[in-house]
Design an enzyme around this catalytic site. Structure first.
Site, PDB file in Angstrom:
ATOM      1  N   PHE A 136      87.063   4.567  60.153  1.00  0.00           N
ATOM      2  CA  PHE A 136      87.689   5.690  60.851  1.00  0.00           C
ATOM      3  C   PHE A 136      88.580   6.459  59.876  1.00  0.00           C
ATOM      4  CE2 PHE A 136      90.703   7.691  63.820  1.00  0.00           C
ATOM      5  CZ  PHE A 136      89.804   8.277  64.710  1.00  0.00           C
ATOM      6  N   ASP A 213      91.217  -3.670  61.621  1.00  0.00           N
ATOM      7  CA  ASP A 213      91.434  -2.672  62.666  1.00  0.00           C
ATOM      8  C   ASP A 213      90.618  -3.110  63.880  1.00  0.00           C
ATOM      9  OD1 ASP A 213      91.182  -0.452  64.383  1.00  0.00           O
ATOM     10  OD2 ASP A 213      91.351   0.975  62.742  1.00  0.00           O
ATOM     11  N   TYR A 238      94.858   2.403  74.151  1.00  0.00           N
ATOM     12  CA  TYR A 238      94.417   3.426  75.111  1.00  0.00           C
ATOM     13  C   TYR A 238      92.911   3.398  75.353  1.00  0.00           C
ATOM     14  CZ  TYR A 238      94.105   5.789  70.567  1.00  0.00           C
ATOM     15  OH  TYR A 238      93.860   6.094  69.257  1.00  0.00           O
ATOM     16  N   LYS A 239      92.175   2.560  74.642  1.00  0.00           N
ATOM     17  CA  LYS A 239      90.732   2.453  74.864  1.00  0.00           C
ATOM     18  C   LYS A 239      90.477   1.405  75.942  1.00  0.00           C
ATOM     19  CE  LYS A 239      89.773   3.676  70.022  1.00  0.00           C
ATOM     20  NZ  LYS A 239      89.335   5.066  70.233  1.00  0.00           N
ATOM     21  N   ARG A 387      78.006   9.028  71.999  1.00  0.00           N
ATOM     22  CA  ARG A 387      78.464   7.647  72.165  1.00  0.00           C
ATOM     23  C   ARG A 387      78.606   7.347  73.651  1.00  0.00           C
ATOM     24  NH1 ARG A 387      83.644   6.017  68.705  1.00  0.00           N
ATOM     25  NH2 ARG A 387      84.522   7.447  70.231  1.00  0.00           N
TER      26      ARG A 387
END
Length: 413
Positions: A136, A213, A238-239, A387
């Site tokens: 990322f 990560d 938050y995912k 996705r």
């Protein structure tokens, strides 16, 4: 959107989704989430999870009680301990981590920076960082900036974008000069699951530390940080942990490193005696030293609600449903979307596939825009990827078939 669009898919796949929803042991959990009628199918739980109904009530209670009634007294009564208590809950329910090793504090970027700099400082005499080009952007940017600040060299792994970093890739670049290896457990594009235990062991074999990560792992797959003897880890909430936009991240530091690690942002809340207002900094013992400024107490409430639900459900059951959901996406793509030139860009082996599936097509950016217009919400990743990110506790199998039937409808015209 009318269910008439389902005729776009083979009948047996539609029926399979209906049957899976009927027998889903986690199906009742969906009622605990806010599900607006305007959203036909939500396949973006790997970017932002749905809120829980209980959180709305808890926020009101918090305003009336801990904040409104107790006011500043709540710092002594509850709030000073909350970053560590929530950290322990995340460690226990999600990360496979014992108490006293996880804390909730800043954003993912800030915690990543803290851990990169602290990990490098704990490895004097070593001058190389290992990272990969498919990670990322934030991870790559932080690694580059830390290397520039300290005059270190970055050794870049260039993995196959369709998979991810493999053990052999790491073995080929680590050596006695490697201070820190920074990798994602699950690739944000392909959802490839890296072999966390084996890669960690390979890095340890040359004396390097590893920082993982876990942004696409936490709450989607089982993670055994303690068993794998992981050094450092960071992840967002938050995912799959449904903390809401801008929710604080978590950091994990293995107990054996607590006395070696000196975090670089030495704010007052990480001081051994924060209210002594001393002239110089003295780090708090244990994981608390990773806190810098005033913790975002209000933003921790949604995270606590979701992780409590995860613990009540169990990560094994969540992972089992996640595999079923992604398998359904792959089968629909193969049987119904492949004739329209849609390609599966995620691993086909569910053992090395995380909680999302990336589907590629030259027109996917336009497709996703039309899906959003019709109330179906996946996300788009350049240059040609959709996705489909399924959050097992809030996503139904019927949502998946509705979404992919509409993908077919848009592509077929």
């Amino acid at each position: 959107m009318s269910t008439d669009v389902l005729h776009r898919l083979p009948h047996h796949l539609v029926q399979e989704a209906i049957d899976l929803d009927r027998t889903d042991p986690l199906g009742a959990r969906r009622g605990e989430f806010v599900t607006p009628e305007s959203v036909v199918a939500y396949l973006d739980g790997n970017s932002l999870g749905r809120p829980l109904h209980v959180t709305r009530r808890r926020l009101v209670e918090f305003m009336d009680g801990e904040w409104g009634e107790r006011l500043i007294r709540s710092w002594d009564e509850r709030w000073m301990a909350r970053p560590l208590e929530l950290g322990d809950l995340i460690g226990r329910a999600v990360l496979g981590a014992g108490p006293g090793q996880t804390v909730v504090a800043d954003s993912t970027t800030v915690l990543l920076y803290k851990l990169v700099r602290a990990g490098l400082a704990a490895q004097p005499g070593r001058n190389e960082i290992v990272a990969d080009t498919e990670n990322f952007p934030t991870d790559r940017y932080i690694v580059e900036s830390a290397a520039r600040e300290l005059g270190l060299t970055v050794r870049w792994i260039r993995p196959d974008p369709a998979t991810g970093v493999r053990v052999a890739d790491v073995v080929a670049v680590v050596n006695e000069s490697t201070a820190l290896v920074v990798l994602s457990h699950i690739a944000y594009k392909s959802a490839f699951i890296a072999d966390l235990p084996a890669i960690t062991a390979a890095a340890h074999g040359v004396g390097a530390l590893v920082l993982w990560d876990l942004c696409h792992s936490a709450g989607a797959v089982e993670v055994g940080l303690d068993d794998a003897e992981v050094d450092l880890a960071v992840g967002c909430t938050y995912k799959y942990l449904n903390g809401g936009p801008g929710a604080p991240a978590f950091a994990y530091v293995n107990t054996r490193l607590h006395d070696r690690l000196e975090q670089p942002i030495t704010g007052w809340m990480g001081h051994a005696e924060p209210f002594a207002m001393g002239e110089s900094y003295a780090a708090a013992p244990g994981i608390r030293r990773l806190i810098s400024g005033t913790p975002p107490i209000l933003a921790m409430l949604p995270v606590e609600d979701m992780v409590t639900l995860i613990e009540r459900t169990g990560m094994a059951a969540i992972r089992a449903k996640s595999v079923q959901l992604t398998e359904l996406v792959v089968r629909i793509a193969d049987e119904a979307l492949a004739p329209l030139d849609v390609e599966v860009a995620s691993p086909r082996d569910p053992a090395v596939r995380g909680g999302h599936v990336t589907l590629e097509h030259p027109s996917m950016e336009q497709v996703v825009a039309e899906l959003w217009r019709r109330g179906v919400i996946p996300d788009f990743r350049r240059p040609r990827g959709l996705r489909a990110g399924m959050s097992p506790l809030s996503t139904s199998f019927t949502e998946v078939v509705m979404a992919l039937a509409l993908v077919h409808d848009v592509l077929a015209g």
